[in-house]
Write a protein that holds these residues in place. Sequence first.
Motif, PDB file in Angstrom:
ATOM      1  N   MET A 254       0.825  -1.199   0.000  1.00 24.24           N
ATOM      2  CA  MET A 254       0.000   0.000   0.000  1.00 24.24           C
ATOM      3  C   MET A 254       0.866   1.258   0.000  1.00 24.24           C
ATOM      4  SD  MET A 254      -3.206   0.974   2.403  1.00 24.24           S
ATOM      5  CE  MET A 254      -4.306   2.315   1.925  1.00 24.24           C
ATOM      6  N   ARG A 257       2.035   1.841  -3.368  1.00 23.94           N
ATOM      7  CA  ARG A 257       0.964   2.402  -4.192  1.00 23.94           C
ATOM      8  C   ARG A 257       0.699   3.859  -3.825  1.00 23.94           C
ATOM      9  NH1 ARG A 257       1.097   0.414  -7.436  1.00 23.94           N
ATOM     10  NH2 ARG A 257      -0.009  -1.561  -7.485  1.00 23.94           N
ATOM     11  N   ASP A 337      -7.263   0.214   6.161  1.00 25.87           N
ATOM     12  CA  ASP A 337      -6.346   0.341   5.025  1.00 25.87           C
ATOM     13  C   ASP A 337      -6.690  -0.632   3.902  1.00 25.87           C
ATOM     14  OD1 ASP A 337      -4.996   2.384   6.164  1.00 25.87           O
ATOM     15  OD2 ASP A 337      -3.078   1.360   6.370  1.00 25.87           O
ATOM     16  N   THR A 341      -7.825   0.522   0.172  1.00 30.75           N
ATOM     17  CA  THR A 341      -7.076   0.017  -0.982  1.00 30.75           C
ATOM     18  C   THR A 341      -8.005  -0.637  -1.993  1.00 30.75           C
ATOM     19  OG1 THR A 341      -5.159  -0.393   0.445  1.00 30.75           O
ATOM     20  CG2 THR A 341      -5.194  -1.516  -1.676  1.00 30.75           C
TER      21      THR A 341
END
Length: 596
Positions: A254, A257, A337, A341
């Motif tokens: 993550m 990203r 999270d 995502t």
Amino acid sequence: MKQHNPREYYTNTLRSNEQKSNKARKVSRWIGVIRMLLFLFFCYSIYLIANETSPWIILFSIIPYIALHLFDIKFQAYSDDLDTLIDILKTEINSLDGDLSNHYDGKEFTDHKHEYSHDLEIFGPNSLFQFINRTATKEGAENLAKLLETTLRSEEEIIELQEANRELSPLIEWRHQLRIPSWKKEVALTPMIESANKYESIIQHRWQIIAATFLTTTNITIILLSSFSLINPAFAIITVLSLLLATGLITAQMNKRLLFIDGTYKSMMSIHKILMLIHHQAPLFKSHKLKRITEPLCNDNNSFITEVKELNKILSALDQRSNLVVNILLNGLYLRDFWVTHRTDRWFKKNKHQIEIWSKNLAELDALCALSHIAYHYPETAYPTPSSSTIMDTEEMIHPLIFKTKAIGNPLHIKQDHLIHIITGANMAGKSTYLRTVGANLIFASVGAPVFASYMTFKPSALFSSMRSSDQLSEGISFFHAELLRLKQMKQHMQTHSNTFILLDEILKGTNSKDKLKGSEIVLEKILEYPASGIVATHDLELKKLEETFPTHFKNFCFEFEYQDEKIIFDYILRKGATEKMNASYLLEKIFLTDQ
């Protein structure tokens, strides 16, 4: 109808927003105090729970803290927007006084070989582009540059552009709001489009979603049961830690990203704000061009508004990860999270092709908004009338960049094809400025903007100028050779365009007087063989005889000066006829033969 006063509007709006900003700073200070008190209460709640007080007590600190945090995010955005608007208003007031330094000058678009942009100083410091530019995106600036780089449009196209300009011009508050998200930072659409097409999902398997759903449901259930003392609170601690551990498993991916999003999509939050503003205003547009541009954003079959709202929520959620307390609490509660995502992956997979459409239309509208600023900022301007016959007919025409002194307006009356005005005058009398004034206003007219004149009727023409030729040592091109190449380019331009308007400043400067005169006569007579008209500025007084030889094709005009108390006085007024006065020798004598 009473003419509006832009300076008065900017000044009053500035004063009002400064008052709002002062109040906002006071509120921000109180938010900080309350946040600290809630955090201290949270720590005290942990202490009480450790001493066997009901776990419910912690909610009295967590819930208000989260609510205050969410409110603070919106309030800080509001406060930042106020400060940005204040900067914009101050910049506009400065620009009325001739300070254009806070506007992007577009120097990267400079092209010395372009038909006219280099000669007429379209790009660069204190250029026409910098004078106009109020774009919010990089692509909007590129679109604006392309508009200014061509003047040959149909009458229908120009009228459409004028209608759009007329409609956008009064929307000063809305246009300022469009600029706020991109103020002092570059918002680029092209990298966003390219990266969207390369976006790779983090969560690629269905079992990952099933596992996350099971963990989240189990955790919330156990927390509720332990809150009612139906099970041992230790189970809740174990499940919370399990979710934090699960979050850690995707943190590396993550974060990678997020670096991608921060780098490529950092401007996405700004873009979505701009798109939302457009979406709310678009249904009110009446001009054909604006309706066409905004149609993809307002189509009933298009989920644009829903998708942009969803993107806003996603970006806000990603931004909130920077708050460590909120991040730990919400990940420990429902694996936040992971779900953020998942939402990000789904959004880009669904909309990556739509982004290109939104971006293209946004850039086009952005450029038109910049052009519409002229009419609001300078209410004394006038919209010109396109014509199929009159080349240019105008009065009181001035150059938009003359700020320091009151500009002298001059006329131009070229009502037929194959007519060239020959302008003579002494050095510094105003010949070159006059040519640039005509060029600047023809460009403005061609893009649907108002012109700096009392009125103008004009025939849409392909503009070509030759005013600033220079030698090119690296290519072995002398000054005279550069002039010849420019004239050759002009010939090719006239051969390939149905109608050309020419601006020439001192033909063949790089050769001797006799050759210069003969060469100039050849050039001017040859121009008559093409569908062209225009203006030639010269020191060659002998060229005035062309009016006698070709009375229907050449007309003489001049700028004069007077000697007063050993000083040269220019009035910058265009007169009929050719001048007989020159001042170079007088000026040189003042420099070299006196102590002055």
